[in-house]
Structures are given as C-alpha cells and as structure tokens.
Design a protein around this motif. Structure first.
Motif, PDB file in Angstrom:
ATOM      1  N   ASP A  19     -12.060  -6.140  -6.842  1.00 40.81           N
ATOM      2  CA  ASP A  19     -11.414  -6.050  -8.156  1.00 40.81           C
ATOM      3  C   ASP A  19     -10.184  -5.152  -8.108  1.00 40.81           C
ATOM      4  O   ASP A  19      -9.152  -5.453  -8.714  1.00 40.81           O
ATOM      5  N   SER A  20     -10.286  -4.047  -7.371  1.00 41.53           N
ATOM      6  CA  SER A  20      -9.161  -3.111  -7.269  1.00 41.53           C
ATOM      7  C   SER A  20      -7.983  -3.737  -6.536  1.00 41.53           C
ATOM      8  O   SER A  20      -6.829  -3.550  -6.926  1.00 41.53           O
ATOM      9  N   LEU A  21      -8.256  -4.472  -5.473  1.00 45.45           N
ATOM     10  CA  LEU A  21      -7.170  -5.065  -4.687  1.00 45.45           C
ATOM     11  C   LEU A  21      -6.566  -6.309  -5.327  1.00 45.45           C
ATOM     12  O   LEU A  21      -5.439  -6.680  -4.998  1.00 45.45           O
ATOM     13  N   THR A  22      -7.285  -6.954  -6.222  1.00 45.62           N
ATOM     14  CA  THR A  22      -6.687  -8.102  -6.917  1.00 45.62           C
ATOM     15  C   THR A  22      -5.902  -7.654  -8.147  1.00 45.62           C
ATOM     16  O   THR A  22      -5.214  -8.462  -8.757  1.00 45.62           O
ATOM     17  N   ASP A  23      -5.982  -6.359  -8.496  1.00 47.48           N
ATOM     18  CA  ASP A  23      -5.110  -5.772  -9.518  1.00 47.48           C
ATOM     19  C   ASP A  23      -3.910  -5.205  -8.771  1.00 47.48           C
ATOM     20  O   ASP A  23      -3.960  -4.123  -8.191  1.00 47.48           O
ATOM     21  N   ILE A  24      -2.825  -5.947  -8.765  1.00 49.29           N
ATOM     22  CA  ILE A  24      -1.638  -5.659  -7.961  1.00 49.29           C
ATOM     23  C   ILE A  24      -1.127  -4.222  -8.140  1.00 49.29           C
ATOM     24  O   ILE A  24      -0.649  -3.619  -7.198  1.00 49.29           O
ATOM     25  N   GLN A  25      -1.248  -3.676  -9.341  1.00 53.40           N
ATOM     26  CA  GLN A  25      -0.742  -2.328  -9.597  1.00 53.40           C
ATOM     27  C   GLN A  25      -1.407  -1.285  -8.700  1.00 53.40           C
ATOM     28  O   GLN A  25      -0.813  -0.252  -8.389  1.00 53.40           O
ATOM     29  N   ASN A  26      -2.639  -1.528  -8.259  1.00 45.31           N
ATOM     30  CA  ASN A  26      -3.359  -0.566  -7.428  1.00 45.31           C
ATOM     31  C   ASN A  26      -2.769  -0.403  -6.034  1.00 45.31           C
ATOM     32  O   ASN A  26      -3.069   0.582  -5.355  1.00 45.31           O
ATOM     33  N   PHE A  27      -1.937  -1.338  -5.593  1.00 45.49           N
ATOM     34  CA  PHE A  27      -1.351  -1.209  -4.260  1.00 45.49           C
ATOM     35  C   PHE A  27      -0.431   0.010  -4.153  1.00 45.49           C
ATOM     36  O   PHE A  27      -0.231   0.538  -3.063  1.00 45.49           O
ATOM     37  N   GLU A  28       0.095   0.461  -5.278  1.00 44.90           N
ATOM     38  CA  GLU A  28       0.943   1.656  -5.242  1.00 44.90           C
ATOM     39  C   GLU A  28       0.158   2.862  -4.712  1.00 44.90           C
ATOM     40  O   GLU A  28       0.696   3.707  -3.994  1.00 44.90           O
ATOM     41  N   LYS A  29      -1.141   2.939  -5.035  1.00 49.90           N
ATOM     42  CA  LYS A  29      -1.994   4.043  -4.571  1.00 49.90           C
ATOM     43  C   LYS A  29      -2.217   4.006  -3.064  1.00 49.90           C
ATOM     44  O   LYS A  29      -2.545   5.022  -2.457  1.00 49.90           O
ATOM     45  N   LEU A  30      -2.067   2.835  -2.459  1.00 50.47           N
ATOM     46  CA  LEU A  30      -2.328   2.665  -1.029  1.00 50.47           C
ATOM     47  C   LEU A  30      -1.099   2.877  -0.155  1.00 50.47           C
ATOM     48  O   LEU A  30      -1.225   3.014   1.059  1.00 50.47           O
ATOM     49  N   MET A  31       0.063   2.892  -0.771  1.00 47.30           N
ATOM     50  CA  MET A  31       1.312   2.946  -0.022  1.00 47.30           C
ATOM     51  C   MET A  31       1.477   4.266   0.740  1.00 47.30           C
ATOM     52  O   MET A  31       0.987   5.305   0.310  1.00 47.30           O
ATOM     53  N   PRO A  32       2.200   4.215   1.867  1.00 43.92           N
ATOM     54  CA  PRO A  32       2.487   5.436   2.627  1.00 43.92           C
ATOM     55  C   PRO A  32       3.358   6.399   1.823  1.00 43.92           C
ATOM     56  O   PRO A  32       4.004   6.001   0.847  1.00 43.92           O
ATOM     57  N   GLU A  33       3.396   7.642   2.254  1.00 46.07           N
ATOM     58  CA  GLU A  33       4.218   8.646   1.576  1.00 46.07           C
ATOM     59  C   GLU A  33       5.700   8.305   1.645  1.00 46.07           C
ATOM     60  O   GLU A  33       6.479   8.753   0.803  1.00 46.07           O
ATOM     61  N   SER A  34       6.099   7.506   2.620  1.00 48.17           N
ATOM     62  CA  SER A  34       7.513   7.160   2.793  1.00 48.17           C
ATOM     63  C   SER A  34       7.966   6.033   1.860  1.00 48.17           C
ATOM     64  O   SER A  34       9.029   5.455   2.066  1.00 48.17           O
ATOM     65  N   ILE A  35       7.186   5.759   0.821  1.00 45.91           N
ATOM     66  CA  ILE A  35       7.540   4.696  -0.124  1.00 45.91           C
ATOM     67  C   ILE A  35       8.815   5.075  -0.882  1.00 45.91           C
ATOM     68  O   ILE A  35       8.952   6.184  -1.363  1.00 45.91           O
ATOM     69  N   ALA A  36       9.766   4.164  -0.902  1.00 47.81           N
ATOM     70  CA  ALA A  36      11.020   4.400  -1.617  1.00 47.81           C
ATOM     71  C   ALA A  36      11.055   3.620  -2.929  1.00 47.81           C
ATOM     72  O   ALA A  36      11.741   4.012  -3.868  1.00 47.81           O
ATOM     73  N   LYS A  37      10.294   2.517  -2.996  1.00 44.86           N
ATOM     74  CA  LYS A  37      10.274   1.689  -4.205  1.00 44.86           C
ATOM     75  C   LYS A  37       8.942   0.972  -4.298  1.00 44.86           C
ATOM     76  O   LYS A  37       8.398   0.519  -3.300  1.00 44.86           O
ATOM     77  N   PHE A  38       8.429   0.881  -5.522  1.00 47.86           N
ATOM     78  CA  PHE A  38       7.264   0.049  -5.803  1.00 47.86           C
ATOM     79  C   PHE A  38       7.440  -0.476  -7.216  1.00 47.86           C
ATOM     80  O   PHE A  38       7.577   0.292  -8.156  1.00 47.86           O
ATOM     81  N   GLU A  39       7.451  -1.796  -7.354  1.00 48.16           N
ATOM     82  CA  GLU A  39       7.665  -2.410  -8.669  1.00 48.16           C
ATOM     83  C   GLU A  39       6.799  -3.661  -8.799  1.00 48.16           C
ATOM     84  O   GLU A  39       6.882  -4.568  -7.971  1.00 48.16           O
ATOM     85  N   VAL A  40       5.960  -3.688  -9.829  1.00 47.70           N
ATOM     86  CA  VAL A  40       5.166  -4.875 -10.123  1.00 47.70           C
ATOM     87  C   VAL A  40       6.084  -5.850 -10.848  1.00 47.70           C
ATOM     88  O   VAL A  40       6.716  -5.501 -11.843  1.00 47.70           O
ATOM     89  N   THR A  41       6.188  -7.076 -10.330  1.00 44.53           N
ATOM     90  CA  THR A  41       7.092  -8.056 -10.934  1.00 44.53           C
ATOM     91  C   THR A  41       6.373  -9.029 -11.858  1.00 44.53           C
ATOM     92  O   THR A  41       6.984  -9.582 -12.754  1.00 44.53           O
TER      93      THR A  41
END
Length: 130
Positions: A19-41
């Motif tokens: 359920d958590s992984l099929t909610d696209i917004q949760n991927f932001e929590k998994l991203m590496p610290e070097s994330i420069a952009k995260f946007e749900v389209t």
C-alpha cells in the motif's frame, strides 16, 4: 542491463509495504539525501532528480497485491523498469527486493551501472522509513 538490491527485511506487513509503495508520494521518503527534485505529477507518476543526474519520470505500470509492483520510465528514450518483489514473512514482517532492468548500449550501461546500483540499494535500505 539487470541489477538487484539486497533483500531487506522490514518490520511492516507485506500489505502495508504494498500500500505504501503504490502511493507514489511515499517514494520521496525513500530517496537518497542527494535528491535535488521530487514532484508528483499525477496519481501514478512522479519526477525525481539527483544532483548531477538528469531528471527521470517514473510511472506505476503494474501492481499485484500484496507482492508485486512495477514502475517504468515514462519516456521511451531510456526504457527501463524498477520492480519491487515483496515477501510476506509473518505478522508485521516482510522482505523486499528491488530489480532494475534497462536496455542501454554498452557505453551508457558502463556510465549508469554504478549510480543506479547505489540508487536502488538506497531505496531498499530506506524501506523502514515508510
């Protein structure tokens, strides 16, 4: 090119992880610290960018509850998939492993293999943040 993360055990149920992984917004929590952009389209896709790398748009392509999720590149320029295999290990315990498959020429594969492996390893390690 095929890559896989180590199998990670998480103190959550398989259904919760699914359920958590099929909610696209949760991927932001998994991203590496070097994330420069995260946007749900939209409900099924997001764009992310890591420092020094081009932005990538991922779209939810398949899901079979509670153990199979496939994300794919939204562009045909760099065709690849990221598959999550979730294993139920009992009450509030699940195993997860990520599999990356992409079609790249030899030169491109050499350049992206290291960063992609590090990326999927980080996603896997961060599953406990969900």
């Amino acid at each position: 090119m095929k890559l896989e993360s180590p199998r990670t055990e998480v103190g959550k149920s398989a259904q919760y992880l699914f359920d958590s992984l099929t909610d696209i917004q949760n991927f932001e929590k998994l991203m590496p610290e070097s994330i420069a952009k995260f946007e749900v389209t939209d409900a099924d896709s997001f764009i992310f960018g890591l420092k020094g790398m081009p932005e990538i748009k991922l779209r939810l392509k398949e899901k079979t509850a509670p153990n199979h999720i496939v994300l794919g590149a939204a562009s045909d320029k760099l065709p690849f998939t990221l598959r999550a295999a979730i294993e139920d290990l009992g009450v509030d315990k699940a195993g997860i492993q990520l599999f990356f498959e992409g079609e790249f020429n030899a030169m491109m594969a050499m350049m992206v293999k290291g960063p992609i492996q590090k990326f999927i390893d980080t996603l896997s390690e961060n599953m406990s943040k969900l």
